[in-house]
Design a protein around this motif. Structure first.
Motif, mmCIF file in Angstrom:
data_model
loop_
_atom_site.group_PDB
_atom_site.id
_atom_site.type_symbol
_atom_site.label_atom_id
_atom_site.label_comp_id
_atom_site.label_asym_id
_atom_site.label_seq_id
_atom_site.Cartn_x
_atom_site.Cartn_y
_atom_site.Cartn_z
ATOM 1 N N VAL A 145 -3.881 -0.856 -4.080
ATOM 2 C CA VAL A 145 -4.710 -1.749 -3.336
ATOM 3 C C VAL A 145 -6.071 -1.488 -3.986
ATOM 4 N N LYS A 146 -7.066 -2.492 -3.882
ATOM 5 C CA LYS A 146 -8.314 -2.380 -4.337
ATOM 6 C C LYS A 146 -9.299 -2.296 -3.076
ATOM 7 N N GLN B 122 -4.314 -5.693 5.321
ATOM 8 C CA GLN B 122 -4.388 -4.323 4.327
ATOM 9 C C GLN B 122 -5.374 -3.313 5.191
ATOM 10 N N LEU C 158 -10.036 -5.903 0.222
ATOM 11 C CA LEU C 158 -8.820 -5.733 1.354
ATOM 12 C C LEU C 158 -8.707 -6.931 2.319
ATOM 13 N N ILE D 255 0.944 -1.195 -0.054
ATOM 14 C CA ILE D 255 0.052 0.144 -0.155
ATOM 15 C C ILE D 255 0.887 1.350 -0.005
#
Length: 400
Positions: free
Chosen positions: A30-31, A39, A35, A3
């Motif tokens: 990151v989406k 994350q 997560l 990240i």
């Protein structure tokens, strides 16, 4: 991929000396809808540290948005005002602004214009909130044509009755119309000395509650750290007949609020009394978090033993019930914090996802759209499982 947190792009109007350097980060790598637990912990810490997180070009379903918002408070269940409560309370000033996504009632559709076949809604007539329906005075049609506008209503996302203020809000831009920039005027048209701020069309403007407290003079810091706000029952119904100040920061005191006897049924135990200052769970900083439009009373604690009384306001404590005085004091404390150089007006792009620390910032809708300018956003916040933490005894001794 790790990240990455990059400083958020600030407008040219942001003060290079006074704007909080920790405010706002763009998240990359990151989406947000996918997560991992590890994350998410990074994102959670980053949100409480920086106040706002921006994900560009995010793909997010309503289910994913709800799950992300709920991750900040796993015990929270309902939308911040109660599922479907704003639409069923016709007298509330929030009633026209929100449409519920049928299969995920914690997610609201907001925006402007007609939207068709949207997430289970056959059609939805959306209306961007405008100062013209809520302020005591309005920008003249001539000035509106020149792009002059106002902040609508500075606020925290919170019911302020029965439900606890949400920890975080997520805003997802789906359809974002383009258009000319507008100029926010802080005062009435006939006051040429008033401050102004250039903003993108339809921006959401944010200010830091931490900075709002930090810039106060000592006597107002002392007052803030010792004071709690009691909100009116059903505050959005109570305030509906009243009209706001031209800077969107509170109500003009004219006695137009709905009498308590005419409100929907309410219980004393559900009225919210909250500290003016809320303590950040990660940084320990104090944030000035008051929704001035709904405030009805102020309860001031006396100065702690041994504190200097010189210049102190209400050194022996006070329960302030005079609504005009309540509003005057709050405006004097909050107004410096919305100065043009301290405002972040987000320039929305389609598929922007903005997460903001609802217990650390104030924000407002800004500007005006034409009826044919279609805008569609998804908003989610959840009534919290806890009450915001206020100043500790050590904080009171330090600042009083």
């Amino acid at each position: 991929m790790a990240i990455e947190l990059a400083p958020i792009a600030l407008p040219a109007t942001a003060s290079r000396t006074d704007f909080d350097p920790d405010f706002g980060r763009e998240v990359k790598g990151v989406k947000p809808g996918e997560l991992t637990p590890e994350q998410f912990k990074e994102i959670e810490t980053a949100l409480y540290t920086h106040g706002i997180l921006l994900f560009r070009d995010a793909a997010l379903t309503p289910e994913q948005q709800y799950a992300l918002t709920k991750a900040f408070d796993p015990e929270a269940e309902s939308y911040g005002h109660g599922n479907n409560k704003t639409q069923s309370t016709k007298k509330s000033i929030l009633h026209p602004d929100l449409k519920t996504i049928p299969r995920v009632p914690q997610v609201q559709l907001i925006g402007n214009g007609m939207v068709y076949n949207h997430e289970g809604l056959e059609s939805a007539a959306l209306k961007h909130p405008s100062h013209t329906t809520f302020h005591k005075t309005r920008v003249s049609p001539e000035n509106e044509a020149l792009g002059i506008t106002r902040f609508y209503r500075w606020h925290i996302d919170a019911a302020l009755y029965d439900y606890n203020p949400p920890r975080a809000t997520t805003l997802y831009g789906i359809t974002v119309p383009g258009g000319d920039r507008q100029t926010v005027r802080y005062s009435d048209d006939d006051d040429p000395s008033g401050e102004t701020l250039s903003v993108p069309l339809g921006t959401t403007a944010f200010v830091s509650g931490k900075k709002m407290f930090q810039i106060l003079p000592p006597e107002l810091k002392s007052l803030a750290v010792r004071t709690s706000v009691r909100y009116a029952p059903h505050p959005y119904v109570w305030m509906a007949p009243a009209r706001a100040k031209s800077d969107g920061l509170g109500i003009v005191n004219e006695g137009l609020e709905l009498p308590l006897s005419e409100l929907p049924e309410w219980e004393q135990s559900k009225i919210k009394t909250l500290p003016i200052l809320w303590k950040n769970p990660v940084t320990g900083e104090l944030h000035f978090q008051v929704h001035p439009c709904g405030a009805q009373e102020l309860i001031v604690k006396p100065l702690p033993l041994g504190a200097s009384r010189e210049g102190a306001l209400y050194p022996d404590g006070e329960h302030i019930k005079d609504l005009g005085k309540v509003r005057e004091l709050l405006h004097s404390m909050q107004r410096p914090g919305i100065a043009p150089g301290l405002v972040y007006p987000h320039d929305w792009k389609e598929r922007d996802l903005v997460l903001f620390h609802n217990r650390g910032l104030l924000h407002t809708v800004v500007g005006a759209f034409k009826p044919d300018q279609v805008r569609a956003f998804h908003q989610c916040n959840l009534a919290a499982s806890d009450v915001p933490a206020g100043p500790t005894e050590q904080d009171i001794i330090a600042w009083a």
